[in-house]
Scaffold this motif. Structure first.
Motif, PDB file in Angstrom:
ATOM      1  N   ARG A  11     -75.855   2.076  36.316  1.00  0.00           N
ATOM      2  CA  ARG A  11     -76.661   1.031  36.952  1.00  0.00           C
ATOM      3  C   ARG A  11     -76.978   1.414  38.394  1.00  0.00           C
ATOM      4  NH1 ARG A  11     -76.320   0.796  32.734  1.00  0.00           N
ATOM      5  NH2 ARG A  11     -78.402   1.591  33.113  1.00  0.00           N
ATOM      6  N   TYR A  12     -76.033   2.023  39.091  1.00  0.00           N
ATOM      7  CA  TYR A  12     -76.246   2.487  40.464  1.00  0.00           C
ATOM      8  C   TYR A  12     -77.400   3.489  40.507  1.00  0.00           C
ATOM      9  CZ  TYR A  12     -75.300   5.132  44.761  1.00  0.00           C
ATOM     10  OH  TYR A  12     -75.419   5.773  45.956  1.00  0.00           O
ATOM     11  N   ALA A  65     -62.170  -6.598  40.629  1.00  0.00           N
ATOM     12  CA  ALA A  65     -63.352  -6.677  41.495  1.00  0.00           C
ATOM     13  C   ALA A  65     -64.547  -5.981  40.848  1.00  0.00           C
ATOM     14  CB  ALA A  65     -63.048  -6.061  42.856  1.00  0.00           C
ATOM     15  N   LEU A  66     -64.322  -4.826  40.246  1.00  0.00           N
ATOM     16  CA  LEU A  66     -65.419  -4.101  39.602  1.00  0.00           C
ATOM     17  C   LEU A  66     -65.939  -4.862  38.384  1.00  0.00           C
ATOM     18  CD1 LEU A  66     -64.104  -0.461  39.963  1.00  0.00           C
ATOM     19  CD2 LEU A  66     -66.121  -1.446  41.072  1.00  0.00           C
ATOM     20  N   ARG A  67     -65.048  -5.491  37.624  1.00  0.00           N
ATOM     21  CA  ARG A  67     -65.510  -6.308  36.489  1.00  0.00           C
ATOM     22  C   ARG A  67     -66.356  -7.477  36.992  1.00  0.00           C
ATOM     23  NH1 ARG A  67     -60.304  -5.208  34.744  1.00  0.00           N
ATOM     24  NH2 ARG A  67     -59.557  -7.275  35.336  1.00  0.00           N
ATOM     25  N   ALA A  68     -65.934  -8.079  38.111  1.00  0.00           N
ATOM     26  CA  ALA A  68     -66.703  -9.190  38.677  1.00  0.00           C
ATOM     27  C   ALA A  68     -68.072  -8.717  39.167  1.00  0.00           C
ATOM     28  CB  ALA A  68     -65.914  -9.834  39.818  1.00  0.00           C
ATOM     29  N   LEU A  69     -68.111  -7.573  39.823  1.00  0.00           N
ATOM     30  CA  LEU A  69     -69.385  -7.037  40.314  1.00  0.00           C
ATOM     31  C   LEU A  69     -70.308  -6.635  39.171  1.00  0.00           C
ATOM     32  CD1 LEU A  69     -67.976  -4.927  43.251  1.00  0.00           C
ATOM     33  CD2 LEU A  69     -69.480  -6.921  43.468  1.00  0.00           C
ATOM     34  N   ALA A  70     -69.728  -6.130  38.092  1.00  0.00           N
ATOM     35  CA  ALA A  70     -70.540  -5.712  36.942  1.00  0.00           C
ATOM     36  C   ALA A  70     -71.205  -6.903  36.266  1.00  0.00           C
ATOM     37  CB  ALA A  70     -69.681  -4.941  35.939  1.00  0.00           C
ATOM     38  N   GLN A  71     -70.698  -8.105  36.482  1.00  0.00           N
ATOM     39  CA  GLN A  71     -71.296  -9.291  35.871  1.00  0.00           C
ATOM     40  C   GLN A  71     -72.739  -9.505  36.303  1.00  0.00           C
ATOM     41  OE1 GLN A  71     -68.069 -12.279  36.654  1.00  0.00           O
ATOM     42  NE2 GLN A  71     -68.750 -12.944  34.642  1.00  0.00           N
ATOM     43  N   SER A  72     -73.123  -8.940  37.420  1.00  0.00           N
ATOM     44  CA  SER A  72     -74.517  -9.092  37.839  1.00  0.00           C
ATOM     45  C   SER A  72     -75.458  -8.382  36.872  1.00  0.00           C
ATOM     46  CB  SER A  72     -74.716  -8.582  39.272  1.00  0.00           C
ATOM     47  OG  SER A  72     -74.452  -7.201  39.340  1.00  0.00           O
ATOM     48  N   TYR A  73     -74.910  -7.535  36.018  1.00  0.00           N
ATOM     49  CA  TYR A  73     -75.698  -6.827  35.006  1.00  0.00           C
ATOM     50  C   TYR A  73     -75.416  -7.362  33.605  1.00  0.00           C
ATOM     51  CZ  TYR A  73     -76.421  -3.420  38.733  1.00  0.00           C
ATOM     52  OH  TYR A  73     -76.758  -2.803  39.907  1.00  0.00           O
ATOM     53  N   ALA A  74     -74.914  -8.575  33.502  1.00  0.00           N
ATOM     54  CA  ALA A  74     -74.518  -9.129  32.209  1.00  0.00           C
ATOM     55  C   ALA A  74     -75.677  -9.197  31.210  1.00  0.00           C
ATOM     56  CB  ALA A  74     -73.897 -10.507  32.387  1.00  0.00           C
ATOM     57  N   GLU A  75     -76.898  -9.255  31.697  1.00  0.00           N
ATOM     58  CA  GLU A  75     -78.053  -9.313  30.805  1.00  0.00           C
ATOM     59  C   GLU A  75     -78.482  -7.923  30.325  1.00  0.00           C
ATOM     60  OE1 GLU A  75     -79.291 -12.205  29.684  1.00  0.00           O
ATOM     61  OE2 GLU A  75     -77.669 -13.128  30.837  1.00  0.00           O
ATOM     62  N   HIS A  76     -77.900  -6.879  30.867  1.00  0.00           N
ATOM     63  CA  HIS A  76     -78.239  -5.509  30.465  1.00  0.00           C
ATOM     64  C   HIS A  76     -77.703  -5.266  29.054  1.00  0.00           C
ATOM     65  CE1 HIS A  76     -78.271  -1.132  30.348  1.00  0.00           C
ATOM     66  NE2 HIS A  76     -79.169  -1.201  31.324  1.00  0.00           N
TER      67      HIS A  76
END
Length: 85
Positions: A11-12, A65-76
């Protein structure tokens, strides 16, 4: 955890390519209020997690923290529900 880190790195890269396209088309000023700095910090955290021994007491917090940040891509389409914190 490895799959989550691969997902975050992918994603990055995709986001950076998108920002590069915007800069190419509209000039660097179009990115003044971008999220590039945040993307760099998330990538840095992912790299720190890869290098960290899972026995390190900080590992669980960083992984959360990384799991929480990855949630911004939950629709991917590649996002997995099991990664939700």
């Amino acid at each position: 955890m490895d799959d989550l880190l691969k997902f975050i790195h992918a994603r990055y890269e995709a986001d950076n390519h998108a920002y590069a396209e915007v800069a190419y088309r509209f000039g660097g000023e179009a990115l003044l209020d971008s999220h590039l700095a945040m993307l760099d910090l998330i990538d840095m955290l992912a790299r720190d997690c890869e290098a960290m021994d899972p026995a390190d007491p900080r590992f669980a917090g960083l992984a959360h923290a990384l799991r929480a940040l990855a949630q911004s891509y939950a629709e991917h389409p590649d996002y997995r529900e099991e990664w939700r914190p």
